[in-house]
Design an enzyme around this catalytic site. Sequence first.
Site, PDB file in Angstrom:
ATOM      1  N   LYS A   9       0.833  -1.208   0.000  1.00  0.00           N
ATOM      2  CA  LYS A   9       0.000   0.000   0.000  1.00  0.00           C
ATOM      3  C   LYS A   9       0.870   1.262   0.000  1.00  0.00           C
ATOM      4  O   LYS A   9       2.090   1.181   0.235  1.00  0.00           O
ATOM      5  CB  LYS A   9      -0.924  -0.044   1.220  1.00  0.00           C
ATOM      6  N   TYR A  49     -12.121  -1.450  -4.094  1.00  0.00           N
ATOM      7  CA  TYR A  49     -12.653  -1.760  -2.757  1.00  0.00           C
ATOM      8  C   TYR A  49     -14.185  -1.682  -2.713  1.00  0.00           C
ATOM      9  O   TYR A  49     -14.748  -1.483  -1.629  1.00  0.00           O
ATOM     10  CB  TYR A  49     -12.041  -0.823  -1.717  1.00  0.00           C
ATOM     11  N   ARG A  85      -1.959 -14.422   3.576  1.00  0.00           N
ATOM     12  CA  ARG A  85      -2.703 -13.819   4.694  1.00  0.00           C
ATOM     13  C   ARG A  85      -1.953 -14.065   6.005  1.00  0.00           C
ATOM     14  O   ARG A  85      -1.969 -13.203   6.891  1.00  0.00           O
ATOM     15  CB  ARG A  85      -4.118 -14.405   4.771  1.00  0.00           C
ATOM     16  N   THR A  91      -5.850  -7.775  10.137  1.00  0.00           N
ATOM     17  CA  THR A  91      -6.139  -6.435   9.610  1.00  0.00           C
ATOM     18  C   THR A  91      -5.673  -5.357  10.587  1.00  0.00           C
ATOM     19  O   THR A  91      -5.008  -4.398  10.197  1.00  0.00           O
ATOM     20  CB  THR A  91      -7.657  -6.283   9.363  1.00  0.00           C
ATOM     21  N   ASN A 112      -1.916  -0.160   6.838  1.00  0.00           N
ATOM     22  CA  ASN A 112      -1.401  -1.428   7.367  1.00  0.00           C
ATOM     23  C   ASN A 112      -0.533  -2.168   6.347  1.00  0.00           C
ATOM     24  O   ASN A 112      -0.490  -3.381   6.302  1.00  0.00           O
ATOM     25  CB  ASN A 112      -2.555  -2.294   7.888  1.00  0.00           C
ATOM     26  N   HIS A 115      -2.043  -5.347   1.244  1.00  0.00           N
ATOM     27  CA  HIS A 115      -3.345  -5.958   0.932  1.00  0.00           C
ATOM     28  C   HIS A 115      -3.080  -7.377   0.438  1.00  0.00           C
ATOM     29  O   HIS A 115      -2.078  -7.635  -0.234  1.00  0.00           O
ATOM     30  CB  HIS A 115      -4.051  -5.179  -0.184  1.00  0.00           C
ATOM     31  N   GLU A 126      -9.368  -9.596  -8.427  1.00  0.00           N
ATOM     32  CA  GLU A 126      -8.379  -8.571  -8.107  1.00  0.00           C
ATOM     33  C   GLU A 126      -7.161  -8.660  -9.032  1.00  0.00           C
ATOM     34  O   GLU A 126      -6.592  -7.632  -9.410  1.00  0.00           O
ATOM     35  CB  GLU A 126      -7.954  -8.709  -6.641  1.00  0.00           C
TER      36      GLU A 126
HETATM   37  N1  UDP Z   1      -9.773  -0.859   7.299  1.00  0.00           N
HETATM   38  C1  UDP Z   1      -9.897   0.272   8.090  1.00  0.00           C
HETATM   39  N2  UDP Z   1     -10.649   0.197   9.234  1.00  0.00           N
HETATM   40  C2  UDP Z   1     -11.273  -0.947   9.629  1.00  0.00           C
HETATM   41  C3  UDP Z   1     -11.171  -2.085   8.805  1.00  0.00           C
HETATM   42  C4  UDP Z   1     -10.408  -2.017   7.658  1.00  0.00           C
HETATM   43  O1  UDP Z   1      -9.341   1.311   7.773  1.00  0.00           O
HETATM   44  O2  UDP Z   1     -11.934  -0.953  10.679  1.00  0.00           O
HETATM   45  C5  UDP Z   1      -8.980  -0.800   6.068  1.00  0.00           C
HETATM   46  C6  UDP Z   1      -7.614  -1.489   6.198  1.00  0.00           C
HETATM   47  O3  UDP Z   1      -6.680  -0.771   5.386  1.00  0.00           O
HETATM   48  C7  UDP Z   1      -7.924  -2.860   5.606  1.00  0.00           C
HETATM   49  C8  UDP Z   1      -8.868  -2.485   4.462  1.00  0.00           C
HETATM   50  O4  UDP Z   1      -9.678  -1.463   5.032  1.00  0.00           O
HETATM   51  O5  UDP Z   1      -6.741  -3.496   5.167  1.00  0.00           O
HETATM   52  C9  UDP Z   1      -9.755  -3.604   3.955  1.00  0.00           C
HETATM   53  O6  UDP Z   1     -10.433  -4.181   5.050  1.00  0.00           O
HETATM   54  P1  UDP Z   1     -10.547  -5.750   5.188  1.00  0.00           P
HETATM   55  O7  UDP Z   1     -11.545  -6.030   6.265  1.00  0.00           O
HETATM   56  O8  UDP Z   1     -10.800  -6.350   3.849  1.00  0.00           O
HETATM   57  O9  UDP Z   1      -9.106  -6.163   5.752  1.00  0.00           O
HETATM   58  P2  UDP Z   1      -7.889  -6.961   5.060  1.00  0.00           P
HETATM   59  O10 UDP Z   1      -8.496  -7.975   4.138  1.00  0.00           O
HETATM   60  O11 UDP Z   1      -7.051  -5.933   4.329  1.00  0.00           O
HETATM   61  O12 UDP Z   1      -7.155  -7.580   6.199  1.00  0.00           O
HETATM   62 MG    MG Z   2      -9.892  -7.756   2.644  1.00  0.00          MG
END
Ligand code: UDP
Ligand code: MG
Length: 140
Positions: A9, A49, A85, A91, A112, A115, A126
């Site tokens: 990211k 997204y 993952r 996350t 974070n 992705h 994707e």
């Molecule tokens: N995110 C955020 N706040 C939250 C949850 C997610 O800002 O409470 C952001 C974070 O950058 C995350 C992305 O949204 O990586 C996508 O969320 P997802 O639940 O898909 O998490 P990931 O698959 O990236 O672990």
């Molecule tokens: Mg996700």
Amino acid sequence: MERTLSIVKPDGVERGLAGEVIKRFEQAKIRIVAMKMVRLSLDQARKFYAVHRERPFFDSLTRFMSSGPVVVMVLEGENVIHKNRELMGATNYKDALPGTIRHDFARDIEKNIVHGSDGPDTAAAEIAFFFNVLEICSEA
Ligand code: UDP
Ligand code: MG
């Protein structure tokens, strides 16, 4: 054989962590079969997204994801969706296990570092969002 999409990211690129993420894939014997740097427009980030469009963090997330260049990669291998993952961590970096990318480098739930696709269907969609078949150096 599976494929998944990884993104370093904008915060990861800005902080000089793209090499660190690539190194972790290489050390885990995960095959990188495509890679490039791109800068998403806000509109492209909102499309990428779209599953999260109703979530309270959607506007902030898509602004962040379009704020600077990202490094996108296709990873290939057995069980690679899950393996990626695991390397990423939870996350929320506060929940991520020590040794994961997010635990080791993230200090913000939004910014974070990485992705990773969360399943075979999202992975296929994707990957197609960023790459055409000619850009993927697959052995499969
Ligand atoms: N995110 C955020 N706040 C939250 C949850 C997610 O800002 O409470 C952001 C974070 O950058 C995350 C992305 O949204 O990586 C996508 O969320 P997802 O639940 O898909 O998490 P990931 O698959 O990236 O672990
Ligand atoms: Mg996700």
